[in-house]
Design a protein around this motif. Structure first.
Motif, PDB file in Angstrom:
ATOM      1  N   TRP A  14       0.452  -1.151  -0.127  1.00 53.53           N
ATOM      2  CA  TRP A  14       0.060  -0.617   0.870  1.00 53.53           C
ATOM      3  C   TRP A  14       0.945   0.652  -0.811  1.00 53.53           C
ATOM      4  O   TRP A  14       1.195   1.364   1.312  1.00 53.53           O
ATOM      5  CB  TRP A  14      -1.137  -0.487   0.849  1.00 53.53           C
ATOM      6  CG  TRP A  14      -1.972   1.515   1.054  1.00 53.53           C
ATOM      7  CD1 TRP A  14      -2.257   2.127   0.413  1.00 53.53           C
ATOM      8  CD2 TRP A  14      -2.657   1.567   2.436  1.00 53.53           C
ATOM      9  NE1 TRP A  14      -3.011   3.562   1.123  1.00 53.53           N
ATOM     10  CE2 TRP A  14      -3.185   2.854   1.655  1.00 53.53           C
ATOM     11  CE3 TRP A  14      -2.856   0.896   3.788  1.00 53.53           C
ATOM     12  CZ2 TRP A  14      -3.982   3.588   3.037  1.00 53.53           C
ATOM     13  CZ3 TRP A  14      -3.315   1.334   4.677  1.00 53.53           C
ATOM     14  CH2 TRP A  14      -4.427   2.593   4.186  1.00 53.53           C
ATOM     15  N   GLU A  15       1.386   2.052  -1.596  1.00 53.86           N
ATOM     16  CA  GLU A  15       1.304   2.700  -1.627  1.00 53.86           C
ATOM     17  C   GLU A  15       0.893   4.412  -0.538  1.00 53.86           C
ATOM     18  O   GLU A  15       0.374   5.152  -1.900  1.00 53.86           O
ATOM     19  CB  GLU A  15       2.328   2.939  -2.610  1.00 53.86           C
ATOM     20  CG  GLU A  15       3.376   2.299  -2.764  1.00 53.86           C
ATOM     21  CD  GLU A  15       4.536   2.667  -3.930  1.00 53.86           C
ATOM     22  OE1 GLU A  15       4.084   2.950  -5.233  1.00 53.86           O
ATOM     23  OE2 GLU A  15       5.208   1.422  -4.098  1.00 53.86           O
ATOM     24  N   SER A  16       0.628   4.086   0.685  1.00 53.54           N
ATOM     25  CA  SER A  16      -0.214   5.741   1.068  1.00 53.54           C
ATOM     26  C   SER A  16       0.472   6.702   1.171  1.00 53.54           C
ATOM     27  O   SER A  16       1.391   7.009   1.458  1.00 53.54           O
ATOM     28  CB  SER A  16      -0.433   5.143   2.124  1.00 53.54           C
ATOM     29  OG  SER A  16      -1.002   6.515   3.257  1.00 53.54           O
ATOM     30  N   PRO A  17      -0.452   7.975   0.486  1.00 51.50           N
ATOM     31  CA  PRO A  17       0.451   9.077   0.868  1.00 51.50           C
ATOM     32  C   PRO A  17       0.910   9.112   2.084  1.00 51.50           C
ATOM     33  O   PRO A  17       1.815  10.580   2.110  1.00 51.50           O
ATOM     34  CB  PRO A  17      -0.510  10.329  -0.237  1.00 51.50           C
ATOM     35  CG  PRO A  17      -1.404   9.163  -0.854  1.00 51.50           C
ATOM     36  CD  PRO A  17      -1.556   8.473  -0.374  1.00 51.50           C
ATOM     37  N   ARG A  18      -0.297   8.969   2.897  1.00 48.31           N
ATOM     38  CA  ARG A  18       0.235   9.432   4.195  1.00 48.31           C
ATOM     39  C   ARG A  18       0.902   8.422   4.884  1.00 48.31           C
ATOM     40  O   ARG A  18       1.623   9.304   5.839  1.00 48.31           O
ATOM     41  CB  ARG A  18      -1.549   9.346   5.014  1.00 48.31           C
ATOM     42  CG  ARG A  18      -1.403   9.860   6.700  1.00 48.31           C
ATOM     43  CD  ARG A  18      -3.118   9.507   7.093  1.00 48.31           C
ATOM     44  NE  ARG A  18      -3.508  10.283   8.768  1.00 48.31           N
ATOM     45  CZ  ARG A  18      -4.588  10.123   9.219  1.00 48.31           C
ATOM     46  NH1 ARG A  18      -5.355   9.832   8.467  1.00 48.31           N
ATOM     47  NH2 ARG A  18      -3.777  10.503  10.407  1.00 48.31           N
ATOM     48  N   TYR A  19       0.425   7.697   5.081  1.00 50.26           N
ATOM     49  CA  TYR A  19       1.539   6.785   6.430  1.00 50.26           C
ATOM     50  C   TYR A  19       2.901   6.066   4.776  1.00 50.26           C
ATOM     51  O   TYR A  19       3.205   5.267   5.757  1.00 50.26           O
ATOM     52  CB  TYR A  19       0.582   5.427   6.031  1.00 50.26           C
ATOM     53  CG  TYR A  19      -0.294   5.776   6.734  1.00 50.26           C
ATOM     54  CD1 TYR A  19      -0.698   5.745   7.462  1.00 50.26           C
ATOM     55  CD2 TYR A  19      -1.351   6.128   6.309  1.00 50.26           C
ATOM     56  CE1 TYR A  19      -1.671   6.859   8.767  1.00 50.26           C
ATOM     57  CE2 TYR A  19      -3.318   5.190   6.838  1.00 50.26           C
ATOM     58  CZ  TYR A  19      -3.354   6.482   8.543  1.00 50.26           C
ATOM     59  OH  TYR A  19      -4.196   6.629   8.463  1.00 50.26           O
ATOM     60  N   GLY A  20       3.141   6.275   3.679  1.00 42.73           N
ATOM     61  CA  GLY A  20       4.364   5.320   3.484  1.00 42.73           C
ATOM     62  C   GLY A  20       4.296   4.077   2.768  1.00 42.73           C
ATOM     63  O   GLY A  20       2.970   3.930   2.402  1.00 42.73           O
TER      64      GLY A  20
END
Length: 539
Positions: A297-303
């Protein structure tokens, strides 16, 4: 009251007038005496009729009021009681707990509120029917009630959720521990019905009105129920069939979990979930044979988030199917231009195998991408075999008929039987990394791995060893015969662009494509990934 008043007034009137008039009437009728005044006679007769009417009306109204009172009592009971289990319900339960808490306030005793939830009750209902499900609920409710002390309060506040409150000495918290432990043991006993046996377990969370987390004693019943619910959820996350007392960090954990859930719901349509690829190597020749798709999961918030974190949540909120289809579609697009000798392995969640249309959905993705079914391998875990063997067999057979290969993942951890291995057309066994990693130590790992390899040879099933992390493990595996291996010894999982560069360097691409412009993100949650977390997949 009015009817009774009329009857009493009629009696008084009859006594007043009839006392002097009745003797005259009797003498006139029987002895031929002078008849009384006709108007007074009619008045007495009307008075008698009024007396009879008033008394009968009073009796009828009294019976009607009694019936109405009983109906109101029944309605009140139905409003406050659960009709299936007979316990208090969501409406009456919290006030009863609050009344008990108020009664104990100012004494040396506290109230412990317990939230009790049946584990996997939906599965019990789906597999055995709602009639047996109701039998399970009533039996569990009775066992819980039998475990409570005389002053205890119990309510059913949801389909398979109960809340209880018990008083206890503030210095004797261990007695609550013993009571709850006994409750867990008693509720997990088999339940027999119509020649069927079901074992239902419970997860329990406990919150107390006193103690160090009680906010100065300002905790009402609703707040205690909320805390007990958080502790119960924590018990489920730790494996079910157990209990935990509430602690403040649990609330922070639940809040973070809810934030992750919202992030997953938003991230799927936003394309934040991407496939990564782990190499699979022929241990005898060192040649690359294929890749296993892993999810990130390439999350803008969590990396970059490990699947060990988001896969269980996606399964619980029933988004794993949608996420998996998106990842498989992207993986097929990435892999269709790899060398034709390379395979693509995809791990399937047990929840996806409950979908009777799963095989058709997967075949549609293959047709859509033009990827050859013979180059695809579906990995299912042993846990899938214990949920619905008939459905799994049907899906596996459909996939096999289209040329897709099927492997049994994490073999050795889920108690598969030989009959299950023979009844399902598996093409490969994958040895769980927990056994492979022990090859570098002095444990029993080598004997277990050798046994699994021998079993694979006996069943004519190729074997893949997961978790090949160092040369010592590799040397021991190479001495056991031909097999495939994967692990950090050959490199960490890579995204599509890095995988394509790797294949281009060894001339295993049909065509060269430019590397993607974006690079993997990094962040706080990516640091939590471990060797075992890299093994968890979304596909």
């Amino acid at each position: 009251m009015i009817a009774l008043g009329i009857a009493i007034a009629a009696i008084i009137l009859f006594v007043g007038t009839g006392g002097s008039l009745m003797p005259q009437i009797v003498k006139a009728w029987f002895f031929g005496g002078k008849s009384p005044d006709l108007l007074l006679t009619n008045a007495v007769l009307l008075n008698i009729a009024l007396l009879i009417f008033g008394w009968r009306r009073y009796k009828d109204l009294h019976a009607e009021v009694q019936v109405r009172r009983e109906a109101e009592e029944r309605a009140r009971e139905l409003a406050e009681r659960d009709p299936l289990t007979g316990s208090l319900n969501r409406r009456s339960g919290p006030p009863a707990l609050e009344a008990l808490r108020t009664e104990l306030a100012g004494t040396h005793r506290e109230i412990a509120v317990m939230m009790i939830d049946l584990d996997n009750f939906k599965q019990i209902n789906d597999l055995n029917g709602h009639q047996l499900g109701d039998r399970v609920l009533t039996t569990i409710a009775r066992r819980i009630a039998d475990s409570l002390p005389r002053e205890g309060v119990m309510a059913r506040i949801g389909g398979d959720e109960f809340v209880c409150g018990i008083p206890f000495e503030s210095t004797a918290r261990d007695k609550v521990d013993n009571l709850v432990a006994n409750m867990i043991r008693s509720t997990s006993a088999p339940i027999e019905s119509n020649h069927m046996s079901v074992e239902a377990t419970v997860s329990i969370g406990i919150a107390e009105s006193g103690g160090q987390y009680a906010r100065g004693g300002n905790m009402n019943a609703e707040a205690l129920i909320h805390r007990a619910d958080i502790a119960m959820y924590h018990a489920k996350k730790r494996g079910r069939n157990r209990y935990y007392w509430f602690e403040p960090q649990m609330e922070d954990e639940l809040r973070f979990r809810n934030e992750l859930e919202a992030g997953i719901r938003q991230g799927i349509p936003a394309g934040e979930f991407v496939p990564y690829y782990e190499q699979q190597i022929d241990l005898a020749t060192g040649k690359l044979s294929g890749f296993e798709m892993l999810a990130r999961w390439e999350s803008p918030r969590y990396g970059t988030v490990s699947p060990e974190i988001f896969i269980p949540i996606a399964e619980e909120i029933e988004l794993i199917g949608e996420m998996s289809e998106m990842l498989i579609r992207q993986a097929l697009e990435d892999a269709k231009d790899w060398d034709p000798s390379l395979t693509l392995s995809v791990n399937i969640s047990p929840i996806q195998l409950r979908d009777p249309w799963f095989a058709q959905k997967l075949l549609h993705l293959l047709v859509e991408s033009g990827f050859p079914p013979t180059r695809m391998e579906i990995e299912i875990t042993e846990r899938c075999l214990h949920e619905n063997m008939g459905a799994v067999r049907s899906i596996v057979t459909s996939l096999k008929n289209q040329g897709i290969h099927i492997s049994l993942d994490d073999f050795g951890t889920g108690h598969s039987s030989l009959s299950q291995l023979q009844s399902l057309p598996f093409d490969r066994l994958k040895i769980d990394r927990s056994f492979v990693s022990e090859l570098a130590g002095e444990g029993d790992g080598k004997a277990l791995v050798e046994a699994i390899v021998s079993l694979g040879k006996g069943l004519s099933l190729p074997v893949t060893a997961e978790g090949v992390e160092n040369s010592e493990v590799l040397n021991q595996l190479q001495g056991m015969g031909d097999m495939t291996g994967q692990g950090y010894l050959y490199g960490k999982p890579e995204n599509a662009a890095a995988t394509r560069r790797r294949l281009a360097a060894i001339n295993m691409l049909n065509k060269d494509f430019p590397a993607p412009l974006s690079a993997p993100l990094s962040g706080p949650l990516s640091d939590k990934a471990t060797l075992s977390s890299d093994r968890r997949q979304a596909g």
